[in-house]
Write an enzyme that holds these catalytic residues in place. Structure first.
Site, PDB file in Angstrom:
ATOM      1  N   ASN A 216       0.864  -1.175   0.000  1.00 52.54           N
ATOM      2  CA  ASN A 216       0.000   0.000   0.000  1.00 52.54           C
ATOM      3  C   ASN A 216       0.906   1.232   0.000  1.00 52.54           C
ATOM      4  O   ASN A 216       1.541   1.535   1.003  1.00 52.54           O
ATOM      5  CB  ASN A 216      -0.894  -0.026   1.252  1.00 52.54           C
ATOM      6  CG  ASN A 216      -1.731   1.232   1.392  1.00 52.54           C
ATOM      7  OD1 ASN A 216      -1.768   2.078   0.499  1.00 52.54           O
ATOM      8  ND2 ASN A 216      -2.410   1.360   2.524  1.00 52.54           N
TER       9      ASN A 216
ATOM     10  N   LYS B 159       0.092   4.260  -0.181  1.00 53.95           N
ATOM     11  CA  LYS B 159      -0.554   5.421   0.453  1.00 53.95           C
ATOM     12  C   LYS B 159      -0.370   6.661  -0.446  1.00 53.95           C
ATOM     13  O   LYS B 159      -0.400   6.521  -1.668  1.00 53.95           O
ATOM     14  CB  LYS B 159      -0.020   5.617   1.871  1.00 53.95           C
ATOM     15  CG  LYS B 159      -0.162   4.328   2.701  1.00 53.95           C
ATOM     16  CD  LYS B 159       0.025   4.501   4.171  1.00 53.95           C
ATOM     17  CE  LYS B 159      -0.161   3.152   4.865  1.00 53.95           C
ATOM     18  NZ  LYS B 159      -0.061   3.242   6.325  1.00 53.95           N
TER      19      LYS B 159
ATOM     20  N   HIS C  58      -9.520   1.094   5.174  1.00 51.87           N
ATOM     21  CA  HIS C  58      -8.204   1.242   5.795  1.00 51.87           C
ATOM     22  C   HIS C  58      -8.316   2.139   7.031  1.00 51.87           C
ATOM     23  O   HIS C  58      -9.133   3.062   7.068  1.00 51.87           O
ATOM     24  CB  HIS C  58      -7.211   1.843   4.788  1.00 51.87           C
ATOM     25  CG  HIS C  58      -5.808   1.816   5.294  1.00 51.87           C
ATOM     26  ND1 HIS C  58      -5.314   2.776   6.141  1.00 51.87           N
ATOM     27  CD2 HIS C  58      -4.812   0.919   5.114  1.00 51.87           C
ATOM     28  CE1 HIS C  58      -4.062   2.466   6.452  1.00 51.87           C
ATOM     29  NE2 HIS C  58      -3.738   1.343   5.833  1.00 51.87           N
TER      30      HIS C  58
ATOM     31  N   GLU D  35      -6.659   4.561   8.000  1.00 51.10           N
ATOM     32  CA  GLU D  35      -6.573   6.004   7.751  1.00 51.10           C
ATOM     33  C   GLU D  35      -7.886   6.544   7.185  1.00 51.10           C
ATOM     34  O   GLU D  35      -8.252   7.692   7.435  1.00 51.10           O
ATOM     35  CB  GLU D  35      -5.369   6.300   6.837  1.00 51.10           C
ATOM     36  CG  GLU D  35      -4.060   6.151   7.609  1.00 51.10           C
ATOM     37  CD  GLU D  35      -2.946   5.451   6.858  1.00 51.10           C
ATOM     38  OE1 GLU D  35      -2.932   5.455   5.619  1.00 51.10           O
ATOM     39  OE2 GLU D  35      -2.058   4.882   7.541  1.00 51.10           O
TER      40      GLU D  35
ATOM     41  N   GLU E 254      -5.149  -4.918  10.614  1.00 55.10           N
ATOM     42  CA  GLU E 254      -4.151  -3.874  10.812  1.00 55.10           C
ATOM     43  C   GLU E 254      -4.456  -3.157  12.121  1.00 55.10           C
ATOM     44  O   GLU E 254      -5.257  -2.213  12.136  1.00 55.10           O
ATOM     45  CB  GLU E 254      -4.184  -2.877   9.645  1.00 55.10           C
ATOM     46  CG  GLU E 254      -3.854  -3.487   8.304  1.00 55.10           C
ATOM     47  CD  GLU E 254      -3.296  -2.457   7.331  1.00 55.10           C
ATOM     48  OE1 GLU E 254      -2.213  -2.702   6.798  1.00 55.10           O
ATOM     49  OE2 GLU E 254      -3.938  -1.413   7.127  1.00 55.10           O
TER      50      GLU E 254
ATOM     51  N   GLY F 136       2.579   2.289  10.941  1.00 51.81           N
ATOM     52  CA  GLY F 136       3.518   3.399  10.812  1.00 51.81           C
ATOM     53  C   GLY F 136       4.251   3.739  12.105  1.00 51.81           C
ATOM     54  O   GLY F 136       4.884   4.782  12.203  1.00 51.81           O
TER      55      GLY F 136
ATOM     56  N   SER G 186       3.569  -2.054  10.342  1.00 54.77           N
ATOM     57  CA  SER G 186       5.023  -2.092  10.547  1.00 54.77           C
ATOM     58  C   SER G 186       5.658  -3.421  10.139  1.00 54.77           C
ATOM     59  O   SER G 186       6.608  -3.892  10.769  1.00 54.77           O
ATOM     60  CB  SER G 186       5.372  -1.743  12.002  1.00 54.77           C
ATOM     61  OG  SER G 186       4.949  -0.428  12.309  1.00 54.77           O
TER      62      SER G 186
HETATM   63  P1  13P Z   1       3.128   0.473   7.712  1.00 52.56           P
HETATM   64  O1  13P Z   1       3.650  -0.805   7.124  1.00 52.56           O
HETATM   65  O2  13P Z   1       3.842   1.695   7.230  1.00 52.56           O
HETATM   66  O3  13P Z   1       3.008   0.388   9.197  1.00 52.56           O
HETATM   67  O4  13P Z   1       1.625   0.639   7.162  1.00 52.56           O
HETATM   68  C1  13P Z   1       0.759  -0.421   7.252  1.00 52.56           C
HETATM   69  C2  13P Z   1      -0.457  -0.122   6.479  1.00 52.56           C
HETATM   70  O5  13P Z   1      -1.243   0.732   6.848  1.00 52.56           O
HETATM   71  C3  13P Z   1      -0.673  -0.861   5.225  1.00 52.56           C
HETATM   72  O6  13P Z   1      -1.961  -0.643   4.732  1.00 52.56           O
END
Ligand code: 13P
Length: 249
Positions: A10, A12, A95, A97, A165, A171, A211
């Site tokens: 992803n 982002k 997601h 976010e 997640e 993150g 992560s």
């Molecule tokens: P990170 O791997 O940067 O923690 O992000 C995970 C994520 O949100 C994947 O959709």
């Protein structure tokens, strides 16, 4: 037989168009002949250039969200049919976010899922509890309602992909331990079995995200109910993503 491992990146809201093209070309090289299925989800604006790179390959193209409607007055949204037209096979929905920064709730995510399925996109439904919810002992009820409300009135088939997640692991560099992740994945599978059938639930891929990096992916994928990874930051660095793709079990 357990379902085929899926490693999904992803991206982002990252990368310029030339960077996207370059990274997709590198992913293509790494993914060729690798064991797991690979998917990358660039921002909407890079889908065309990445689709050109991936055309005819086994790497799947994904989007990071989609609208429920196929067209109309939905300023700022992208229709699932538009994504299909660009060559997307999958779409990430719900997601963390989207839920926590943009206020999407289970009912809206459910509508998006229905739209994606109607257009022939394979949805990757993301679920996960916040740190506060986990500390209050409410992780499982939160996951259950995200699944039940997110999948309300949707026939659950093996084509569905779920990503666990935990919000506190995204993150932050603070990955769930393999044991914590396995516990949540087993609960998710059990919940899906209760909503469909045990055999169907056993075929649904449940990805872990939060992560994930080249150092922890192997231990995570060794867990019985972890069928792949949804990778954020480490999917932007080809050295890391390549190791994640190759470190499969
Ligand atoms: P990170 O791997 O940067 O923690 O992000 C995970 C994520 O949100 C994947 O959709």
């Amino acid at each position: 037989m357990p379902p085929r491992t899926l490693i999904a990146g992803n991206w982002k809201m990252n990368l310029t168009l030339p960077e996207s093209r370059h990274l997709a070309q590198e992913v293509l090289k790494v993914a060729a002949g690798a064991g797991p299925e690979v998917m990358i989800a660039p921002p909407f604006t890079a889908l065309t250039v990445v689709a050109e790179v991936l055309a005819g390959s086994e790497v799947s193209l994904g989007a990071q969200n989609c609208c429920w409607a196929s067209q109309g007055a939905f300023t700022g949204e992208i229709s699932p049919l538009m994504l299909r037209e660009l060559g997307c096979a999958m779409v990430i929905l719900g997601h963390s976010e989207r839920r926590h920064v943009f206020g999407e709730d289970n009912a809206m995510i459910n509508r998006r899922l229905k739209g994606a399925l109607a257009a022939g996109l394979r949805p990757v439904l993301c679920v996960g509890e916040t740190l506060e919810e986990r500390q209050a002992g409410r992780a499982n009820p939160v996951l259950k309602s995200q699944l039940e409300e997110g999948l309300d009135a949707i026939p659950i088939g093996a084509g569905l992909i779920v990503a666990y997640e935990p919000v506190w692991a995204i993150g932050t560099g603070q990955t769930a331990t393999p044991g914590q992740a396995q516990e949540a994945h087993a609960f998710i599978r059990e919940t899906l079995a209760g909503m469909s059938q045990k055999i169907v639930a056993s075929e649904i891929r449940i990805l872990y995200g939060g992560s994930v990096n080249e150092g922890n992916v192997e231990a995570l994928l060794a867990q019985a109910d972890i069928n792949g990874a949804l990778v954020g930051g480490a999917a932007l660095k080809i050295e890391s993503f390549a190791r994640i793709i190759r470190h499969h079990v």
